[in-house]
Design a protein around this motif. Structure first.
Motif, PDB file in Angstrom:
ATOM      1  N   UNK A  56      30.359   4.140  62.893  1.00  0.00           N
ATOM      2  CA  UNK A  56      28.970   3.889  64.122  1.00  0.00           C
ATOM      3  C   UNK A  56      27.605   4.287  63.559  1.00  0.00           C
ATOM      4  N   UNK A  57      26.480   3.074  64.333  1.00  0.00           N
ATOM      5  CA  UNK A  57      25.143   4.322  63.920  1.00  0.00           C
ATOM      6  C   UNK A  57      24.648   5.226  64.732  1.00  0.00           C
ATOM      7  N   UNK A  58      24.433   5.578  64.517  1.00  0.00           N
ATOM      8  CA  UNK A  58      22.929   6.580  65.522  1.00  0.00           C
ATOM      9  C   UNK A  58      21.645   6.573  64.424  1.00  0.00           C
ATOM     10  N   UNK A  59      20.218   5.988  65.984  1.00  0.00           N
ATOM     11  CA  UNK A  59      19.230   5.738  65.293  1.00  0.00           C
ATOM     12  C   UNK A  59      18.229   6.426  66.045  1.00  0.00           C
ATOM     13  N   UNK A  60      16.991   6.359  64.814  1.00  0.00           N
ATOM     14  CA  UNK A  60      15.757   7.284  65.527  1.00  0.00           C
ATOM     15  C   UNK A  60      14.777   6.407  65.569  1.00  0.00           C
ATOM     16  N   UNK A  61      14.331   5.540  66.528  1.00  0.00           N
ATOM     17  CA  UNK A  61      12.870   5.051  66.113  1.00  0.00           C
ATOM     18  C   UNK A  61      11.518   5.362  66.498  1.00  0.00           C
ATOM     19  N   UNK A  62      10.573   5.827  66.043  1.00  0.00           N
ATOM     20  CA  UNK A  62       9.290   6.011  66.053  1.00  0.00           C
ATOM     21  C   UNK A  62       8.409   5.179  66.617  1.00  0.00           C
ATOM     22  N   UNK A  90      10.204   9.157  72.839  1.00  0.00           N
ATOM     23  CA  UNK A  90      11.455   8.898  71.274  1.00  0.00           C
ATOM     24  C   UNK A  90      12.468   9.703  71.672  1.00  0.00           C
ATOM     25  N   UNK A  91      13.320   8.919  70.896  1.00  0.00           N
ATOM     26  CA  UNK A  91      15.139  10.524  70.644  1.00  0.00           C
ATOM     27  C   UNK A  91      15.303  10.361  69.568  1.00  0.00           C
ATOM     28  N   UNK A  92      15.606  11.355  69.376  1.00  0.00           N
ATOM     29  CA  UNK A  92      15.863  11.779  67.746  1.00  0.00           C
ATOM     30  C   UNK A  92      17.423  11.329  67.497  1.00  0.00           C
ATOM     31  N   UNK A  93      17.220  11.546  66.036  1.00  0.00           N
ATOM     32  CA  UNK A  93      18.662  10.616  65.540  1.00  0.00           C
ATOM     33  C   UNK A  93      20.192  11.647  66.500  1.00  0.00           C
ATOM     34  N   UNK A  94      19.430  12.902  66.757  1.00  0.00           N
ATOM     35  CA  UNK A  94      20.104  14.321  66.955  1.00  0.00           C
ATOM     36  C   UNK A  94      20.513  14.090  68.613  1.00  0.00           C
ATOM     37  N   UNK A  95      19.322  13.480  69.481  1.00  0.00           N
ATOM     38  CA  UNK A  95      19.386  13.317  70.420  1.00  0.00           C
ATOM     39  C   UNK A  95      21.032  12.107  70.954  1.00  0.00           C
ATOM     40  N   UNK A  96      20.820  10.866  69.930  1.00  0.00           N
ATOM     41  CA  UNK A  96      21.267   9.594  69.425  1.00  0.00           C
ATOM     42  C   UNK A  96      23.141  10.278  69.644  1.00  0.00           C
ATOM     43  N   UNK A  97      23.135  11.016  68.738  1.00  0.00           N
ATOM     44  CA  UNK A  97      23.787  11.448  68.148  1.00  0.00           C
ATOM     45  C   UNK A  97      25.791  12.460  69.529  1.00  0.00           C
ATOM     46  N   UNK A  98      24.175  13.643  69.991  1.00  0.00           N
ATOM     47  CA  UNK A  98      24.454  13.923  71.001  1.00  0.00           C
ATOM     48  C   UNK A  98      25.040  13.246  72.516  1.00  0.00           C
ATOM     49  N   UNK A  99      24.203  11.866  72.662  1.00  0.00           N
ATOM     50  CA  UNK A  99      24.770  10.806  73.102  1.00  0.00           C
ATOM     51  C   UNK A  99      26.095  10.543  73.497  1.00  0.00           C
ATOM     52  N   UNK A 100      26.116   9.688  71.620  1.00  0.00           N
ATOM     53  CA  UNK A 100      28.011   9.162  72.145  1.00  0.00           C
ATOM     54  C   UNK A 100      28.681  10.485  71.540  1.00  0.00           C
ATOM     55  N   UNK A 101      28.654  11.889  71.803  1.00  0.00           N
ATOM     56  CA  UNK A 101      29.820  12.983  71.896  1.00  0.00           C
ATOM     57  C   UNK A 101      30.153  12.890  73.243  1.00  0.00           C
TER      58      UNK A 101
END
Length: 121
Positions: A56-62, A90-101
């Protein structure tokens, strides 16, 4: 925009566990974990003993606003631009990944493998 793929935990064999503070990096969002367990890969016949099935994807958008445009125009450091973007939501890639974990969709190990740590200060 930035995107990466992380492996999804196998729904048939993912294993809940209680993490210890020393086992997780400093940027782990403990406040979002609450009383939910984290999950880790175990392996079964369905996933061929890998513990993961699919990606699945993790995303970051500025999204640029006037402040970020001005900072870029003034050629300030990327650190300053990132801080302004985080302040703007903005949410970073890492923040999005932590939410999915935390949601049990991927593992802490996978987050650490795919993302760099967020240096927030």
């Amino acid at each position: 925009m930035a995107q990466r793929l992380v492996r999804k935990l196998c729904d048939h064999c993912k294993e809940p566990y209680e993490p210890h503070a020393e086992d997780l990096p400093n940027d782990f969002p403990w406040d979002k974990l609450g009383d939910h367990p984290l999950y880790r890969a175990r392996g079964c016949r369905v996933c061929r003993n890998v513990g993961y099935a699919g990606r699945m994807g993790i995303y970051e958008l500025l999204v640029t606003n006037e402040e970020i445009k001005a900072l870029a125009h003034d050629r300030v450091s990327t650190w300053d631009i990132k801080q302004a973007a985080l302040k703007a939501g903005m949410r970073t890639l890492r923040m999005d990944a932590w939410d999915k974990a935390i949601a049990g969709r991927t593992s802490v190990e996978e987050v650490l493998r795919v993302t760099k740590g967020d240096r927030l200060q």
